[in-house]
Design an enzyme around this catalytic site. Structure first.
Site, PDB file in Angstrom:
ATOM      1  CB  CYS A 159      71.476 -22.017  64.017  1.00 26.96           C
ATOM      2  SG  CYS A 159      70.522 -21.184  65.308  1.00 26.96           S
ATOM      3  CB  CYS A 206      67.317 -16.325  59.969  1.00 28.08           C
ATOM      4  SG  CYS A 206      68.040 -17.950  59.745  1.00 28.08           S
ATOM      5  CB  CYS A 246      65.697 -26.566  45.120  1.00 34.39           C
ATOM      6  SG  CYS A 246      66.985 -25.563  45.901  1.00 34.39           S
ATOM      7  CG  ASP A 247      71.503 -24.985  41.914  1.00 29.84           C
ATOM      8  OD1 ASP A 247      71.619 -25.621  40.846  1.00 29.84           O
ATOM      9  OD2 ASP A 247      72.462 -24.425  42.473  1.00 29.84           O
ATOM     10  CB  CYS A 267      82.468 -27.016  35.182  1.00 29.72           C
ATOM     11  SG  CYS A 267      83.231 -25.448  35.693  1.00 29.72           S
ATOM     12  CB  CYS A 316      81.916 -27.693  42.421  1.00 27.47           C
ATOM     13  SG  CYS A 316      80.495 -27.514  41.301  1.00 27.47           S
TER      14      CYS A 316
END
Length: 380
Positions: A354, A331, A280-281, A19, A26
């Site tokens: 939560c 949720c 997953c990211d 980046c 980040c």
């Protein structure tokens, strides 16, 4: 030709974690360390074409969606994305349509980029954390310079060219204290699509604790409630706020479009610059690297037992406290990456946010119930 058994979305990382900025919160910049020193973080042509072909072949529906992420994908330059579109056209099957989305910080956008996005129908996600002072607190260049002015220049060009733009606003410990200022600024610049992303950074040395810049759970709920009230009173039909849209989907018994609120996950994996496939990211690590598309077809990785197990574990590890919650349908325990707290009866796996989510979803439930009742009357 084998198709995936369900719709999926891949976060493709053609420049990996590279980046031009150094945003303080980040989580992806550090992924550079997964690869050898001196690695060329650029998806080479043979990998790019193979990914596009495999993605097209695996897609089960008439619309094939590509999502380009980073790092900062525009670092690759406009010609790289012209090449992407050329490859997509070459391999697009008759009767199917290809759409593209890109997530960017906006600082490198110019007339050429925005004309390209408009011509090719790209949807753009633009990272913007609110007014200048709030945005520049954490979103800075490699040498610590502010970025708000350059981001706004990019945004204005996108607007001039009529490019669909979704504002992604990261909510942290600072801007969470100013919900109305943030929201009104976004309205002032004519933002029509807004996503709020809570910044949560666990502290390894504090059980259940988070970094000082993480959004406090209760404040997150108050932030959403304050904006929701103004949106409900003034902006329905004018501004789309993603989390409000997700809440309203429950009025129509619709599946959530946002993965964090679905009962299970695993439908949004990552393909890194070299073809590595991660679950997953938020789980780009050695434990969640399931293979490489140059060795194992994308559809096999999507359908693999390991990826299935990853997605199902979200539901399987949901604490009893969550399973019995009045707003569970809204949720579903949110994102597993945030489920590092404990329930009141000391069961692990409670989402750190939560308290805030329960505050917000209970706050908006009367509105959702009204929408559901109106829909039933019209459908009768």
């Amino acid at each position: 030709m084998v198709k995936a058994s369900r719709e999926f979305q891949v976060f493709a990382k053609p420049i990996g974690s590279i980046c031009n900025l150094d945003c303080r919160y980040c989580y992806y910049l550090e992924k550079e360390h997964l690869y050898p020193e001196g690695e060329q973080f650029r998806m080479f042509d043979e990998v790019l074409e193979e990914y596009i072909v495999q993605h097209i072949e695996a897609s089960p529906g008439p619309v094939i969606g590509f999502s380009w992420h980073g790092g900062e994908p525009t670092v690759l330059g406009l010609d790289y994305f012209r090449r992407i579109v050329e490859l997509q056209r070459r391999h697009r099957p008759p009767g199917q349509r290809i759409v593209n989305g890109i997530q960017t910080n906006g600082t490198l956008l110019d007339e050429g980029w925005c004309r390209f996005f408009a011509t090719e129908g790209f949807a753009v996600g633009l990272s913007l954390d609110g007014p200048r002072e709030m945005h520049d607190r954490y979103r800075v260049t490699k040498d610590g310079k502010p970025t708000h002015e350059r981001t706004m220049q990019g945004y204005e060009l996108l607007q001039e060219h009529g490019v669909y733009t979704d504002i992604l606003c990261v909510v942290n410990a600072h801007n969470v204290r100013f919900p109305i200022q943030v929201y009104r600024f976004l309205k002032q610049i004519n933002a029509r699509y807004i996503s709020f992303l809570p910044m949560v950074e666990p502290q390894p040395d504090a059980r259940g604790g988070v970094s000082p810049i993480s959004v406090p759970s209760e404040a997150w709920g108050e932030f959403l409630c304050a904006i929701f009230d103004e949106w409900r009173d003034q902006d329905i039909g004018r501004v789309k706020v993603q989390i409000f849209e997700e809440a309203v989907r429950t009025a129509f018994d619709q599946e959530h479009s946002l993965c964090i609120f679905r009962p299970t996950c695993g439908d949004i994996p990552v393909v890194e610059h070299n073809g590595d496939f991660y679950s997953c990211d938020h789980y780009v690590d050695n434990g969640h690297r399931l293979g490489n598309i140059m060795e194992t077809p994308l559809v096999e990785l999507l359908e693999s037992p390991a990826q299935r197990a990853f997605g199902e574990s979200k539901l399987g590890t949901l604490p009893r406290f969550c399973r019995e919650c009045d707003v569970r349908a809204m949720c579903n325990g949110e994102c597993p990456k945030n489920r590092f707290a404990t329930t009141p009866d000391e069961e692990p796996g409670l989402n750190y946010l939560c308290l805030g989510y329960r505050r917000f979803f209970n706050h908006c439930r009367p509105f959702v119930s009204e929408v559901a009742a109106l829909w039933r009357r019209q459908d009768a």
